[in-house]
Structure formats: C-alpha cells, structure tokens
Design an enzyme around this catalytic site. Structure first.
Site, PDB file in Angstrom:
ATOM      1  N   LYS A 233       0.860  -1.140   0.004  1.00 25.04           N
ATOM      2  CA  LYS A 233      -0.021   0.040  -0.029  1.00 25.04           C
ATOM      3  C   LYS A 233       0.839   1.304  -0.025  1.00 25.04           C
ATOM      4  CE  LYS A 233      -4.397  -2.033   1.444  1.00 25.04           C
ATOM      5  NZ  LYS A 233      -5.264  -2.132   2.714  1.00 25.04           N
ATOM      6  N   ARG A 267      -3.258 -10.127   5.130  1.00 31.68           N
ATOM      7  CA  ARG A 267      -3.466 -10.267   3.925  1.00 31.68           C
ATOM      8  C   ARG A 267      -2.510  -9.685   3.199  1.00 31.68           C
ATOM      9  NH1 ARG A 267      -5.829  -6.937  -0.129  1.00 31.68           N
ATOM     10  NH2 ARG A 267      -7.822  -7.804  -1.174  1.00 31.68           N
TER      11      ARG A 267
HETATM   12  N1  HH2 Z   1      -7.351  -3.882   0.984  1.00 34.14           N
HETATM   13  C1  HH2 Z   1      -7.573  -4.016  -0.450  1.00 34.14           C
HETATM   14  C2  HH2 Z   1      -8.592  -4.858  -0.600  1.00 34.14           C
HETATM   15  N2  HH2 Z   1      -9.396  -5.497   0.239  1.00 34.14           N
HETATM   16  N3  HH2 Z   1      -9.778  -6.110   2.452  1.00 34.14           N
HETATM   17  C3  HH2 Z   1      -9.406  -6.136   3.933  1.00 34.14           C
HETATM   18  N4  HH2 Z   1      -9.921  -6.908   4.814  1.00 34.14           N
HETATM   19  N5  HH2 Z   1      -8.624  -5.346   4.300  1.00 34.14           N
HETATM   20  C4  HH2 Z   1      -7.665  -4.660   3.512  1.00 34.14           C
HETATM   21  O1  HH2 Z   1      -6.739  -3.774   3.690  1.00 34.14           O
HETATM   22  C5  HH2 Z   1      -8.126  -4.705   1.966  1.00 34.14           C
HETATM   23  C6  HH2 Z   1      -9.220  -5.590   1.613  1.00 34.14           C
HETATM   24  C7  HH2 Z   1      -6.881  -3.108  -1.219  1.00 34.14           C
HETATM   25  O2  HH2 Z   1      -6.022  -4.176  -1.648  1.00 34.14           O
HETATM   26  P1  HH2 Z   1      -5.961  -4.916  -3.291  1.00 34.14           P
HETATM   27  O3  HH2 Z   1      -7.252  -5.793  -3.206  1.00 34.14           O
HETATM   28  O4  HH2 Z   1      -4.781  -5.762  -3.433  1.00 34.14           O
HETATM   29  O5  HH2 Z   1      -6.232  -3.773  -4.400  1.00 34.14           O
HETATM   30  P2  HH2 Z   1      -7.519  -3.089  -5.066  1.00 34.14           P
HETATM   31  O6  HH2 Z   1      -8.521  -2.776  -4.159  1.00 34.14           O
HETATM   32  O7  HH2 Z   1      -6.883  -2.126  -5.871  1.00 34.14           O
HETATM   33  O8  HH2 Z   1      -8.053  -4.424  -5.928  1.00 34.14           O
END
Ligand code: HH2
Length: 285
Positions: A233, A267
């Site tokens: 992030k 995660r």
């Molecule tokens: N962060 C993201 C998405 N889902 N869920 C939880 N529980 N906690 C988090 O910190 C979290 C999450 C963002 O990361 P990512 O899925 O890699 O990115 P994007 O939203 O661009 O798909």
C-alpha cells in the site's frame, strides 16, 4: 483482553481455522485495475494459476476480489463483478478448498456475497462491514456459517482520501468495529465467525495508518481476531520511497509489526515471503 481470546478457532463454513499461529490470506484480484496486480490475473486461466500458486506458497486462505477499491477507483457493476469472481470460486472449490484452503470473497455487494456462498466461498471479506442493505442478513442466514471480515472504511473508495480528519483515529475505528460486530452478533452471527480489520489506507493518511498500527492492541482488545492488509500500500511507498512493484520488503516488515501487536491474519500479495518471515518470527517467539 477477554478470557479465551485466541483460543477458539475461527468458524469459516466447514473449516475450523486454529488461531494459535498467524494465518496468511493470499490476494487474487480478478480485475483490470487493482493497484498492484490489476490486469495480471484478469483472465480466468491466469487467475486460476495464481490462486494455485498462492496455495503452493502456503496461503491459509485465498481472498478473491472482482472490484478494485484502491483510492479513486470507480465502482464495478454487479454483473461484471459476478462474472469475474463466481466462475473462479467454482473452479477453485474443487481444488484448493478440498485441500483445506478456504475461499474468501472480497466484496461489498450483497448479490455477490449470496452467489459466492452458493458457489462455495466460506468467508465474506467486506470493506464496507456489511452495511449495504441486505448484506447482514445474507451472512446471518447462510446455513454454511461463513466467516466475515468487518473492515473500517471512511467514505467511499472514489473519494475516501480527500480531506480525512479524525479526532482520535484509534478510538473511532475501534468504536466502529465494535458496533458492527455487535450488529452481527445481534443478527445471529456467532462471535467465532467474526474477524475485524482497521482498514489500512481506506480513508486514512500515512500518519493515521501508523498510529493505528502502533496502537493495534486497542483493536485486538475488542476480542475478535484482527486481520491486517498493508501489502504494497501507499503508506509503505511513502515510508520507503519505493514504487508499488518494490514494496515487498517494507510490506513484510509492516506485517510483522502488526503480528507483534496481536494481528492474527495477514492479507498479502506476497504469500511465500510473508510465510517465511512468519516462520522465523514464530520460531524465535
Ligand atoms: N485492502 C484491499 C482490498 N481489500 N480487505 C481487507 N479486509 N483489508 C484490506 O486492507 C483490504 C481489503 C486493497 O488491496 P487490493 O485488493 O490489492 O487492491 P484493489 O482494491 O486495488 O483491488
């Protein structure tokens, strides 16, 4: 901390996830636009291969997402999100799930939750903490007793990083999570099915994220397993000066700092490296 914390396993459908060691949740984004892996696993074959690779790398849970919620992201339609995630869950259920790796779906849409549970997902990971109309009922009514991760988010992804102000970010996040967990319990979701997450980067500045991480014990004290998502992030970028592709080491360091403060699920996009770091950590502890 309530007595027995960390003792009872997390109920995740037919799975019982022991929490005496940290669990690693591997991210599979079936999206064209996720901030790190967007477009890399959008094709079904690539997503399937990615999921299998993360299981081989030691993932304890797979988190499948069909909508990017990075800051500034535009919403994805329900039909599009269903088309992205449901076929993958169906394919994976036969492979990963039988080997004991639960499938989580990262969604804030009740229709996607419903379809994902029917397809075999046993955890709902909701950045909106089941606030959408009907979401609470779908999880509460699920005969399969799916687990739920309730995350804190201020605002909506499209605008959440604009003008973020808290009086006391830790108290506000902890209060929100306590209230959402209480709403779940009141709706009939057993405590053993609930996970909470402070939502790093969701309507928070770098300083807010650091304070939340530093004082993570206040979230742990709610008595639910705590999931943290810091992987790649922008806070890691701000601290290291690295682009998203070069934030793995910083992300692993942040994950260990969270685990030291009581986080039980990490995660991550980098399962293999995180698993290794945790093995070393656990052995020394
Ligand atoms: N962060 C993201 C998405 N889902 N869920 C939880 N529980 N906690 C988090 O910190 C979290 C999450 C963002 O990361 P990512 O899925 O890699 O990115 P994007 O939203 O661009 O798909």
């Amino acid at each position: 901390m309530p007595p027995g914390y960390g003792q009872s396993p997390l109920i995740c459908g037919r799975h019982r996830l022991a929490l005496h060691r940290t669990l690693v949740m591997g991210v599979v984004n079936v999206t064209p636009d996720s901030f790190f892996d967007g477009g890399r696993f959008a094709e079904p074959a690539a997503a399937l291969a990615r999921a299998r690779a993360l299981v081989a790398d030691g993932a304890d849970i797979l988190d499948i997402g069909g909508e990017s919620t990075r800051p500034g992201a535009a919403p994805t339609s329900e039909a599009e999100e269903l088309a992205r995630v449901i076929p993958l869950i169906e394919r994976l259920r036969a492979g990963c799930d039988e080997r004991g790796v639960p499938l989580s779906v990262d969604t804030r849409k009740p229709a996607v939750m419903h379809a994902a549970i029917a397809a075999g997902a046993t955890m709902i990971n909701d950045i909106n903490a089941l606030r959408a109309p009907g979401a609470l009922g779908i999880v509460a009514d699920s005969n399969t007793r799916v687990a739920v991760c309730l995350m804190h988010m201020r605002g909506e992804p499209e605008t959440m990083q604009q003008g973020v102000v808290y009086t006391d970010v830790v108290a506000e996040v902890a209060g929100f999570l306590a209230a959402r967990a209480a709403a779940c319990v009141a709706a009939g979701i057993a405590r053993e099915r609930i996970v909470v997450d402070p939502g790093f980067g969701f309507g928070k500045t770098v300083e807010h994220n650091l304070v939340l991480l530093r004082r993570l014990e206040a979230i742990v004290a709610l008595g639910y397993p705590v999931l943290v998502g810091l992987s790649r992030k922008s806070t890691i970028g701000a601290l290291t000066g690295r682009d998203v592709g070069e934030r793995m080491a910083g992300s692993v360091a942040a994950a260990l700092a969270a685990v030291a403060r009581g986080a039980t699920i990490v995660r991550t996009h980098d399962v293999r490296e995180t698993v290794d770091a945790l093995k070393v950590w656990q052995a020394i502890k």
